[in-house]
Design an enzyme around this catalytic site. Sequence first.
Site, PDB file in Angstrom:
ATOM      1  N   CYS A  10       9.770   3.202   4.422  1.00 15.90           N
ATOM      2  CA  CYS A  10       9.969   3.118   5.875  1.00 15.90           C
ATOM      3  C   CYS A  10      10.027   4.521   6.476  1.00 15.90           C
ATOM      4  CB  CYS A  10      11.228   2.337   6.217  1.00 15.90           C
ATOM      5  SG  CYS A  10      11.074   0.546   5.971  1.00 15.90           S
ATOM      6  N   ASP A  33       0.322   8.161  -4.890  1.00 11.59           N
ATOM      7  CA  ASP A  33       1.623   8.081  -5.553  1.00 11.59           C
ATOM      8  C   ASP A  33       2.033   9.482  -5.992  1.00 11.59           C
ATOM      9  OD1 ASP A  33       3.649   7.663  -7.720  1.00 11.59           O
ATOM     10  OD2 ASP A  33       3.173   5.563  -7.382  1.00 11.59           O
ATOM     11  N   HIS A  49       8.808  -3.640   7.168  1.00 15.27           N
ATOM     12  CA  HIS A  49       9.579  -3.716   5.930  1.00 15.27           C
ATOM     13  C   HIS A  49       9.720  -5.157   5.451  1.00 15.27           C
ATOM     14  CE1 HIS A  49      12.516  -2.283   2.964  1.00 15.27           C
ATOM     15  NE2 HIS A  49      13.032  -3.494   3.121  1.00 15.27           N
ATOM     16  N   ASN A  89       4.610  -4.911  -8.497  1.00 13.13           N
ATOM     17  CA  ASN A  89       5.836  -5.152  -9.244  1.00 13.13           C
ATOM     18  C   ASN A  89       6.819  -5.857  -8.306  1.00 13.13           C
ATOM     19  OD1 ASN A  89       4.790  -3.696 -11.444  1.00 13.13           O
ATOM     20  ND2 ASN A  89       5.497  -1.785 -10.578  1.00 13.13           N
ATOM     21  N   GLY A  95       9.812  -4.819 -12.740  1.00 12.01           N
ATOM     22  CA  GLY A  95       9.662  -3.369 -12.759  1.00 12.01           C
ATOM     23  C   GLY A  95       9.639  -2.714 -11.385  1.00 12.01           C
ATOM     24  N   HIS A 102       4.898  -3.003  -2.094  1.00 10.94           N
ATOM     25  CA  HIS A 102       3.821  -2.035  -2.259  1.00 10.94           C
ATOM     26  C   HIS A 102       2.877  -2.475  -3.368  1.00 10.94           C
ATOM     27  CE1 HIS A 102       7.120  -0.648  -4.858  1.00 10.94           C
ATOM     28  NE2 HIS A 102       6.226  -0.031  -5.601  1.00 10.94           N
ATOM     29  N   HIS A 104       0.054  -1.131  -6.043  1.00 14.48           N
ATOM     30  CA  HIS A 104      -0.493   0.012  -6.774  1.00 14.48           C
ATOM     31  C   HIS A 104      -1.989  -0.205  -6.980  1.00 14.48           C
ATOM     32  CE1 HIS A 104       3.417   1.683  -8.253  1.00 14.48           C
ATOM     33  NE2 HIS A 104       3.798   0.419  -8.119  1.00 14.48           N
TER      34      HIS A 104
END
Length: 118
Positions: A10, A33, A49, A89, A95, A102, A104
């Site tokens: 955020c 990342d 969010h 995740n 994890g 989010h 990846h």
Amino acid sequence: MNAQDNCIFCKIVAGQLPSNKVYEDDDMLAFHDIHPKAPVHLLVIPKSHVDSLADCGAGEGQVLARMMLKVPELARAAGCSNGFRTVINTGPDGGQEVYHLHLHVLGGPRHAWKGPLP
């Protein structure tokens, strides 16, 4: 104070923390990342969010679809010409470390990936 006040993602969305952005629109943000596990390691997040995929409902459907449809374009632009991996995740046993949904995006030659993967 709510959970969003301490959410690193955020703060990135709000411009309070820096990121190496690769894409941004009204609903989502994609950036590199800071601890990459592969030669290409992007994070794609909704700007609004939501803690995790488990907390999503019908209201998040449109942004989730747009995020997934944007991933191949982002992966190609980052040089992933031979495929890529997507990971979400969810929760402690899944994890998840940052409690802001989010995605990846990992790519590049497999021999160059660093473990363990997200």
